[in-house]
Design an enzyme around this catalytic site. Structure first.
Site, PDB file in Angstrom:
ATOM      1  N   GLY A   1       0.785  -1.225   0.000  1.00  0.00           N
ATOM      2  CA  GLY A   1       0.000   0.000   0.000  1.00  0.00           C
ATOM      3  C   GLY A   1       0.816   1.273   0.000  1.00  0.00           C
TER       4      GLY A   1
ATOM      5  CG  MET B   1       8.719   1.744   0.395  1.00  0.00           C
ATOM      6  SD  MET B   1       8.907   0.733   1.876  1.00  0.00           S
ATOM      7  CE  MET B   1      10.410   1.410   2.552  1.00  0.00           C
ATOM      8  CD  GLU B   2       8.713   2.839   5.602  1.00  0.00           C
ATOM      9  OE1 GLU B   2       9.243   2.079   6.415  1.00  0.00           O
ATOM     10  OE2 GLU B   2       7.682   2.519   4.958  1.00  0.00           O
ATOM     11  CG  ASN B   3      10.629   4.784  -1.195  1.00  0.00           C
ATOM     12  OD1 ASN B   3      11.155   3.725  -0.963  1.00  0.00           O
ATOM     13  ND2 ASN B   3       9.532   4.890  -1.933  1.00  0.00           N
TER      14      ASN B   3
ATOM     15  CG  HIS C   1       1.536   3.971   8.140  1.00  0.00           C
ATOM     16  ND1 HIS C   1       1.219   3.105   9.168  1.00  0.00           N
ATOM     17  CD2 HIS C   1       2.689   3.492   7.603  1.00  0.00           C
ATOM     18  CE1 HIS C   1       2.139   2.152   9.241  1.00  0.00           C
ATOM     19  NE2 HIS C   1       3.043   2.358   8.299  1.00  0.00           N
ATOM     20  CD  GLU C   2       3.836   4.390   4.089  1.00  0.00           C
ATOM     21  OE1 GLU C   2       5.050   4.409   4.375  1.00  0.00           O
ATOM     22  OE2 GLU C   2       3.136   3.373   4.206  1.00  0.00           O
TER      23      GLU C   2
ATOM     24  CG  HIS D   1       7.245   5.021   8.280  1.00  0.00           C
ATOM     25  ND1 HIS D   1       7.667   4.311   9.381  1.00  0.00           N
ATOM     26  CD2 HIS D   1       6.282   4.254   7.699  1.00  0.00           C
ATOM     27  CE1 HIS D   1       6.998   3.171   9.465  1.00  0.00           C
ATOM     28  NE2 HIS D   1       6.142   3.112   8.452  1.00  0.00           N
TER      29      HIS D   1
ATOM     30  CD  GLU E   1       6.216  -0.473   8.859  1.00  0.00           C
ATOM     31  OE1 GLU E   1       5.159   0.173   8.749  1.00  0.00           O
ATOM     32  OE2 GLU E   1       7.200  -0.278   8.125  1.00  0.00           O
TER      33      GLU E   1
END
Length: 893
Positions: free
Chosen positions: A307, A309-311, A341-342, A345, A364
């Site tokens: 869903g 991704m915290e790049n 959420h991301e 991070h 997480e």
């Protein structure tokens, strides 16, 4: 396949397979023993596409001050990219070989300290001989090339079927950065990255730092990016393509949102930016640290594996957060949740990073918790903790009840064990336990501890003790026992209220705590206990809410003064702790009549969840629960409770379909009522969100002849629902339902819709509709395709097939192919990626609820068990458990 053959498991086939596998395993063990020889006291690394903890620890102890200087050419070849990377670092010890992670590529040349060397490359990592190393400043330069990915991992390439445009993006978590560049691919070797990218002219290229292009005469552009702060390899990124770009800002932070052009008109741009701006401001205040990077890009990526991704500063999201019609409440909430959420991070995960993958849960779980806290303040979802209970927390309880459950904090010996800990324990259970910690130490103490933890460890790596230590300091509490109980032990507790009364007067209340026999730990819970009394108008009101600290098997609740005997007691009011509640027989009788009279919606949800738990455990027939849920739905007004009711009815009907023929009579009685209620409520609900909620319930259960007729009429435009647009997404859902049933003309309708909707979304839904056809020959073809992972292009399309291959109404067909599905697992485990393996096992081993299926899975575990990869073994064990539990329900219906 005959029933007799199934019952005897066709053990000749299984045993022949296991004999061959045993020979292979013996060879592998011999190879492993050879490759595991020691040099200068250090064990040589096993030849595998994984990084073990001991190798990572040894490497981390030798390397400091790491920098990557990376050049990547994505313009010259449509099948592969090429690159050159220079790794600069201080090497503390040159007495042993050094490995550089690089999976599935080709090494063109290697130079160490400007001297060409002939290094070993086994397809998984490069080995630099100790003879070619010297302690001190070290430079390794590697020229290489690598195929573009089609499974969503590494550098993924996607061609849009609508307009032919090409898009690239990376997904590098947890151990895929080495598919982009040769690297020390572990979270505790943070580094600075300098990046240059040769790309087609007109493309936008995105990475962790700001960049700009210089156009060349050959139709390409060279993008040069600023040097990054110290970040982990898995959070680096390279995205590129002719993306649509929208720009905004949050204070002094530049914001961009990107999506492929063919879906640009459907992106909720202003909503996305507004949530981002508000979230960034909220987190800056909460952490007392401004957003730590130079810009913030968010890219909606086609065929994304997960869903979000915290790049670092270049987050990716799946396209499921874009709808081709106005989004309903559930979709808006899901989008807000993943955005926040991301974003969380960027501080917790990117600025401060876990040392190794055993610490992934805190990363997480914390982001999951912060997404809830931020939504309470910056979005329309001010009841988000209620939603977390009905969705996230229930998934945590379900996962924690599996035979494969594990502590929240547990050892991870290798990256190939990732899927054994990437689950609802890592996310939702961890967030539930952090909610209990926040309540235990006090909300402000918790916030101060988090802020101090982030400030002290900025740009570094941490372990659990660092986080807990700051919580102890901020709250002035010892948390060693709390940590041992909650984080180092698997399972959950059950709480039950016991009341003693003299006639109408209360004498005492106790909370009884229990634990499963296999995980018998009793924990300390800080909760509120609510006592409900019946009011003159018929409402059940929490007239006393008492703070209680539960410890041990029995905890007395102090009640001051005399009071009436309560009608019912909620031992986890406001859901502060992570524990299921158990209902007494008297509680069940009260709730059967008065659940809808309880005034606070979250308590209604807590009691309803407890009733549904009883049903799934066999204490109540499924049809009885469905009847009670339908009665409750008639008068319920709260959308959270309604969402819970409708979702539980869909799950109940799914189970009843799997338990046929024992449930035939009940289904014949119930289906018409459920379908009619859903359609009626969808028609007459005033709020658009409620209309779509009821429509989704109808789509989730419809299977009666009358219901299927309505589905066809909705598709053809011969019926409609006021205020509901039958969008392409809904049309495909209807078509899959008709295809699953083998309805007349469904094949022609599906092909016509494919022509009408040539999008990537339409292509995947067409695959789902094809897979759903109830024909053994069709199933055989798709099973064979899936067992040759290269034959269906791309993981996202494979998942589209798996999702509808064996629906609940086709367990008989599923059983015909079960032995073949199981027999393929050892071979797939040697070659396929863990994301494919998890999807294969979860989708194709859904419960059949039959003695034959239970026996076949048990036989597979016995025969193949030690030959299976960790991912497949986990999901096979869980599938066997779920099938056994479902079989036990047959006699109770």
């Amino acid at each position: 396949m005959s029933a007799n053959l199934i019952q005897h498991f066709r053990l000749g086939t299984l045993l022949a397979a296991v004999f061959a596998l045993t020979l292979i395993a013996a060879c592998q063990r011999q190879d492993s023993a050879t490759s595991g020889a020691r040099r200068d006291g250090i064990a040589a690394r096993a030849d595998a596409n994984a990084l073990d903890r001991s190798t990572a620890d040894e490497r981390q102890a030798r390397i400091e001050n790491l920098d990557y200087d990376l050049y990547v050419d994505i313009a010259s070849n449509s099948d592969e990219f090429s690159g050159e990377v220079t790794l600069r670092f201080d090497l503390a010890d040159a007495t042993s070989d050094l490995t550089v992670d690089f999976a599935g590529g080709v090494v063109n040349s290697i130079r160490v300290n400007d001297a060409a060397i002939d290094a070993k490359y086994n397809g998984n990592f490069i080995t630099i001989s100790a003879d070619d190393l010297e302690a001190g400043p070290t430079e390794i330069r590697i020229a290489y090339r690598h195929p573009f990915s089609r499974d969503g991992n590494g550098l993924h390439r996607f061609v849009d079927p609508e307009d032919g445009l090409t898009y690239l993006y990376t997904y590098l978590w947890p151990y895929y950065a080495n598919r982009l560049l040769p690297s020390f691919d572990q979270p505790n070797l943070k580094a600075h990255f300098s990046l240059r990218v040769r790309a087609p002219e007109g493309w936008t290229v995105i990475s962790a730092a700001p960049g700009s292009p210089a156009v060349a005469a050959d139709g390409t552009a060279l993008w040069t990016f600023e040097r990054t702060p110290r970040i982990a390899t898995y959070m680096f990124s390279l995205h590129a393509g002719p993306y649509q770009v929208w720009r905004s800002e949050a204070g002094n932070v530049p914001l961009r949102l990107l999506a492929r052009r063919s879906i640009a008109e459907f992106v909720a741009v202003e909503e996305w930016f507004e949530i981002t701006r508000r979230g960034m401001e909220f987190y800056g205040r909460y952490f007392e640290i401004p957003y730590p990077f130079a810009k913030y890009d968010q890219l909606i990526a086609p065929e994304s594996t997960i869903g979000g991704m915290e790049n670092v500063a270049a987050v990716t999201f799946g396209e499921q957060f874009v709808q081709r019609q106005a989004s309903d409440r559930t979709q808006r909430e899901s989008r807000a949740n993943v955005i926040l959420h991301e974003l969380a991070h960027m501080w917790f995960g990117d600025l401060v990073t876990h040392d190794w993958w055993n610490g992934m849960w805190l990363n997480e779980s914390f982001a999951t918790q912060m997404a809830v806290l931020s939504q309470l303040e910056v979005t329309e979802f001010t009841d988000k903790w209620h939603g977390f209970f009905t969705h996230g927390k229930q998934s945590a309880y379900a996962r924690d009840s599996r035979v494969t459950t594990h502590p929240i904090e547990m050892p991870v010996d290798s990256t190939d064990q990732f899927h054994t800990v990437w689950d609802a324990i890592t996310y939702q259970k961890g967030a539930s336990v952090l909610k209990q910690l926040r309540y235990y130490v006090g909300a402000d103490n918790y916030r101060r501890g988090v802020s101090a933890y982030l400030k002290e460890n900025a740009w570094g790596n941490t372990e659990l003790s660092d986080f807990i230590g700051h919580q102890e300091k901020s709250a002035d509490l010892g948390l060693a026992d709390w940590t041992a109980e909650w984080l180092l032990q698997p399972g959950f507790n059950t709480l039950r209220a016991e009341t003693e009364c003299d006639g109408e007067r209360l004498r005492s209340i106790s909370i009884l705590q229990s634990a499963p026999a296999e995980h018998p730990i009793l924990r300390t819970h800080r909760v509120e206990v609510a006592l409900y009394d019946l009011q003159p108008g018929g409402a059940l009101v929490a007239t006393d809410v008492l703070p209680v600290q539960i410890a041990g098997a029995r905890t007395a609740v102090a009640v001051h003064g005399e009071r009436p005997c309560p009608v019912i007691v909620n031992p986890n009011f406001d859901d502060w702790t992570y524990a299921r509640i158990e209902l007494s027989g008297g509680d069940v009788r009260v709730l059967a009549e008065r659940l809808g009279d309880i005034t606070d919606p979250l308590s209604r949800s807590i009691f309803l969840a407890a009733l549904f738990d009883r049903t799934k455990h066999g204490d109540m027939p499924l049809a009885d629960y469905a009847d009670q849920a339908l009665r409750l739905a008639e008068h319920e007004q709260n959308i959270r409770v309604l969402e819970q009711i409708t979702a539980s009815i869909v799950e109940t009907v799914d189970l009843m379909q799997r338990l046929r023929p024992e449930t035939d009579a009940a289904l014949a009685r119930l289906l018409g009522d459920i379908e009619s209620l859903a359609l009626q409520r969808a028609e007459f609900a005033e709020a658009r969100d409620l209309k779509y909620m009821w429509l989704n319930m109808f789509l989730g259960v419809v299977s009666s002849p009358a219901g299927l007729g309505t589905a066809r009429a909705l598709l053809d435009g011969q019926a409609d629902i006021a205020g509901v647009d039958v969008s392409p997404e809904i049309r495909w859902k209807l078509l899959i339902i008709l295809s699953r049933d083998g309805a007349p003309e469904s094949a022609e309708l599906v092909e016509a819709e494919r022509t009408r909707d040539p999008s990537d979304f339409g292509t995947k839904r067409w695959l789902s509709a094809q897979a759903a056809i109830p024909d053994p020959a069709v199933k055989a073809e798709w099973v064979a395709e899936l067992q040759n992972p290269d034959s269906v292009t791309g993981l996202s399309r494979q998942r589209a097939v798996m999702a509808e291959l064996f629906p609940a109404s086709q367990t008989g067909l599923q059983l015909l192919f079960l032995e073949d599905i199981l027999a393929a697992m050892p071979g797939l485990g040697r070659h396929a990626d863990s994301y494919f393996l998890s999807s294969y096992a979860q989708a194709l081993l859904t419960p059949m609820c039959r003695r034959e299926s239970v026996a076949l899975m048990r036989a597979a575990l016995d025969v193949y068990g030690d030959q299976l990869d960790a991912t497949t073994l986990r999901f096979l064990r869980e599938a066997h458990q779920a099938d056994t539990e479902c079989l036990a329900l047959r006699a109770l219906q």
